[in-house]
Design an enzyme around this catalytic site. Sequence first.
Site: not given
Ligand code: F6R
Length: 610
Positions: A2, A27, A77, A103-104, A483, A487, A490, A506, A605
Amino acid sequence: MCGIVGYIGSKNVVPILVQGLRRLEYRGYDSAGIAVAKKDQIVRVRTVGKVDNLANKVKLNSEELKDTHVGIAHTRWATHGSVTEANTHPHQALNGKLILVHNGIVENYRELKEFLGPDIQYASETDSEVLAHLIGKFYTGNLKQAVMQALQKVRGTYGIVVMHQDNAEELVAARMGSPLVVGFGDSEYYLASDATPMLSYTKKVMYLNDGEVVDIKKDSLEVFNLKDEQLEKNVEEVSWDDEQAEKQGFDHFMLKEIHDQPNVFQDAIRGRFNLNEGNAHLGGLNMTPTEMSSINHVVLLACGTASYAAQVGKGMFERLAGIPTSVEIASEFRYKDPIVDSKTLVFAISQSGETADTLAALREAKRKGAFVRGIVNVVGSTIARETDGGTYIHAGPELSVASTKAYTNMMAVLFLYALQFGRSRNLPLSAGQSLLHELRRIPEKMNYILNNKDIIKTLAEKFKNYQNCYFLGRGLNYPVALEGSLKLKEITYIHSEAYPGGEMKHGPIALLSPDFPVIAIMTQNQLYDKMRSNVEEIIARGAPIFLVATVGDDKARQLSEDIIFVPKTKRLLEPFINTVALQLFSYYVAIGLDRDVDRPRNLAKSVTVE
Ligand code: F6R
């Protein structure tokens, strides 16, 4: 998340509010509204959807809204209650005389409703409206006093701004956990969740701290603590431009979101556990105790980063609850004729709540009769709507394409679910309590890493020109390594793979050379000695080694001079800490290589196609 805007002065308030909300659009929100004070009434305009919709509605009401100089505005939100106009802020009490934006999360809103009694008619499903009525209950002519008295009773987080028709030239604002900034113009004041909406008018700002209340009139501003003692506060000069302001002064959304983690982690766990009982209480599970005890298999469905959070969750479920748990990559699950039935509990885990594969997989699980719940960030998203319950992770909008804070909050919610199942089975009270004690300390430990990020930056500079690398971890640090590796790939485009430490010999060890470094998570836990042996094997092959090690581990210094030290925590909670270190590492490598950190090539995204 929010956003709040407020103004008191001599300018026409409506454009300031609407423009201010536009500046907060980054936001994320799903509805918006404003309220302005006229001599004899407060006028409110609210809409679902974009600020553009609100602006159109404002135009239609322009006659009623003209010549107004005091007002508050909000983008919502959704957290409590769906996305409807009734749930949109500002909320009102005392028959429309008292208006509030919030907000909150008010954790004890149910208790407060009981305290307020049955006579109050609620117009919305929100916790915020309860807060408006609570302030209304204490109002006897002094708005600041009413706010102070009400806040004594509130448990949770808030950034609020309140106005009352009888004090039409006054705004009272308060903060606990949700940011609020006051801007100083020429005989005028601005209020907002961050400095962005006011930067076109003033760069002079004052940041409210938790537990502070500000009473603003046209010609005066006073700040108090919750004991009603007046405070002296500094006015600061903001040097950001508008774009930087959206990122709160950070160079990229990713860096901002990494720094959001200590706060949003608290949002994920707040009000969801009871220390005395050593237990978690996630209402969204919607299962009876009998149904809970019938579960003999947990399936975690996810893609990408969410699937690595799921792998950590698997470890948590198996260790705390003793329930066999599988992590299923959603794109595979949907086509493999999965073995799930009415004794299977399936969690669909997703930041966006729109990932096509996760959605299809959860539909398949539902079709086979499993209990299907969501662990989702975006409120009202398709996955949230199609599951029969679940829990929002409250990470707030994640704008950087590479996921950071959503990952940590997914793990936080999975931990709470695992604890809840564990305590309903054989996990002793003392074990639950001791984990929860430590869980509460995670934000402080994350902050330790964030405060020491310069060391990580130096290591990233040293690392950035390698073309390949491995990440290694054992136990729950293996998914952390996965992970970390994702990262790095990516956002830096460096080729990277992750392995459990014991797997090196192995096969993967064949690639090691002085040009092929390894990032090893060697924190002090039950697997420390094993990991140390793996690291020694790597050093023997002449590969450069970068370590994540526990603060005070002098032995680590004998193995490498390139170490990110992280605070010690319980083994099960290490992913929350170690992940932050690796996120910062990838971020600074990407910066060193001049990559487009927030918008890496080829990635989206939200992956809404198969
Ligand atoms: C990595 C990333 C992607 C998402 C994946 C799932 O940084 O953002 O690997 O994690 O596409 O996305 P959601 O969580 O939106 O289902």
